[in-house]
Design a protein around this motif. Structure first.
Motif, mmCIF file in Angstrom:
data_model
loop_
_atom_site.group_PDB
_atom_site.id
_atom_site.type_symbol
_atom_site.label_atom_id
_atom_site.label_comp_id
_atom_site.label_asym_id
_atom_site.label_seq_id
_atom_site.Cartn_x
_atom_site.Cartn_y
_atom_site.Cartn_z
ATOM 1 N N CYS A 106 43.295 65.356 62.835
ATOM 2 C CA CYS A 106 42.450 65.893 64.031
ATOM 3 C C CYS A 106 42.520 67.580 63.725
ATOM 4 O O CYS A 106 41.649 68.449 64.390
ATOM 5 N N LYS A 107 43.246 67.927 62.879
ATOM 6 C CA LYS A 107 43.148 69.352 62.480
ATOM 7 C C LYS A 107 42.049 69.750 61.551
ATOM 8 O O LYS A 107 41.717 70.823 61.007
ATOM 9 N N HIS A 155 49.110 67.957 70.914
ATOM 10 C CA HIS A 155 49.882 69.347 70.657
ATOM 11 C C HIS A 155 51.211 69.183 70.976
ATOM 12 O O HIS A 155 51.873 68.555 71.822
ATOM 13 N N ARG A 171 43.424 66.760 69.366
ATOM 14 C CA ARG A 171 44.249 67.950 69.018
ATOM 15 C C ARG A 171 45.068 68.468 70.478
ATOM 16 O O ARG A 171 46.280 68.499 70.466
ATOM 17 N N ASP A 172 44.309 68.469 71.430
ATOM 18 C CA ASP A 172 44.885 68.728 72.835
ATOM 19 C C ASP A 172 45.947 67.708 73.225
ATOM 20 O O ASP A 172 47.097 67.996 73.705
ATOM 21 N N SER A 198 41.604 60.026 67.213
ATOM 22 C CA SER A 198 41.396 60.265 65.999
ATOM 23 C C SER A 198 40.766 59.362 65.375
ATOM 24 O O SER A 198 39.921 59.502 64.128
ATOM 25 N N MET A 244 33.154 65.157 66.870
ATOM 26 C CA MET A 244 33.832 66.456 66.947
ATOM 27 C C MET A 244 34.532 66.881 68.282
ATOM 28 O O MET A 244 35.666 67.272 68.199
ATOM 29 N N ARG A 245 33.829 66.085 69.471
ATOM 30 C CA ARG A 245 34.727 66.361 70.540
ATOM 31 C C ARG A 245 35.969 65.451 70.728
ATOM 32 O O ARG A 245 36.676 65.900 71.238
ATOM 33 N N SER A 250 38.107 68.467 59.463
ATOM 34 C CA SER A 250 36.847 68.048 59.815
ATOM 35 C C SER A 250 36.820 66.653 59.645
ATOM 36 O O SER A 250 37.594 66.370 58.898
ATOM 37 N N ALA A 274 38.635 67.233 68.983
ATOM 38 C CA ALA A 274 39.184 68.513 69.709
ATOM 39 C C ALA A 274 40.226 67.808 70.941
ATOM 40 O O ALA A 274 41.242 68.527 71.216
ATOM 41 N N ASP A 277 33.028 63.664 77.466
ATOM 42 C CA ASP A 277 34.650 64.002 77.348
ATOM 43 C C ASP A 277 35.498 63.060 78.266
ATOM 44 O O ASP A 277 36.364 62.371 78.185
#
Length: 213
Positions: free
Chosen positions: A186-187, A161, A157-158, A137, A150-151, A189, A154, A100
């Motif tokens: 990003c919302k 936001h 998305r953060d 993205s 996938m990470r 898959s 996620a 991350d």
């Protein structure tokens, strides 16, 4: 060289900035192409180093480099602003999977750096989260490692936001549209990502432009 989404977004750029935004996105696309052209880390490093060198030269013949020098002079932007974008791409020279922390550094420098330069061209201010979310993205769309992708989604998305795209200045509408595309992607898959440049993207861009005014 520029992708379909970027070409669509550029249609909404102010006429006075369209050529400069185009040069900026072409630069980012060329850096990304270095990773698509080969898996040899040493060759990619050479290409990134070549671009760093071009940014420091007084006179260049490569068209995109020449365009960057012109806008650096016009807007009093130093080469380090563009080297930040290169540094972001360079994070991807490490082997997958990425942590991350690596993803965040990549996003901060590539996406945040790109949007920061765009803001300076527009004479405004950019929210770093919009650029970071877009970069994450975009990375997830092309990443070969499912877990890392996938990470990245996620983290995107953060970053996105609260609809940060809508808070970018109108002069940065092209980049706000890219961030809006990323916010939707990003919302989903990775297998459900919208096709770049598709009719759905056009509808997204039109809707965003109408309701963000």
């Amino acid at each position: 060289m520029i992708g379909p989404d970027e070409q669509l977004a550029l249609a909404y750029a102010p006429a006075r900035l369209r050529a400069e935004y185009t040069a900026l996105l072409e630069f980012d696309a060329i850096l990304g192409q270095a990773f698509k052209a080969t898996n040899e880390v040493s060759l990619i490093q050479i290409r990134l180093a070549w671009w760093r060198d071009q940014l420091d030269r007084w006179s260049v013949s490569e068209p995109v480099a020449a365009s960057l020098h012109a806008l650096m002079t016009r807007h009093n932007i130093g080469p380090d602003a563009f080297k930040t974008i290169i540094d972001g791409w360079a994070v991807l020279l490490d082997d997958l999977p990425y942590t991350d922390l690596q993803l965040a550094e990549y996003a901060r420098q590539r996406g945040g750096g790109l949007f920061a330069v765009a803001a300076r061209l527009a004479g405004g201010a950019a929210d770093d989260r919009a650029g970071a979310g877009w970069a994450l993205s975009d990375f997830a769309r092309h990443c070969s490692h499912a877990g890392t992708a996938m990470r990245a989604l996620a983290l995107a998305r953060d970053a996105l936001h609260g609809n940060v795209a809508a808070r970018l200045p109108k002069s940065m509408r092209s980049f706000a549209i890219l961030a809006r595309f990323a916010q939707g992607d990003c919302k989903r898959s990775r297998d459900e990502q919208r096709v770049a440049g598709s009719p759905h993207r056009i509808i997204q861009a039109i809707g965003f432009t109408l309701f963000a005014c």
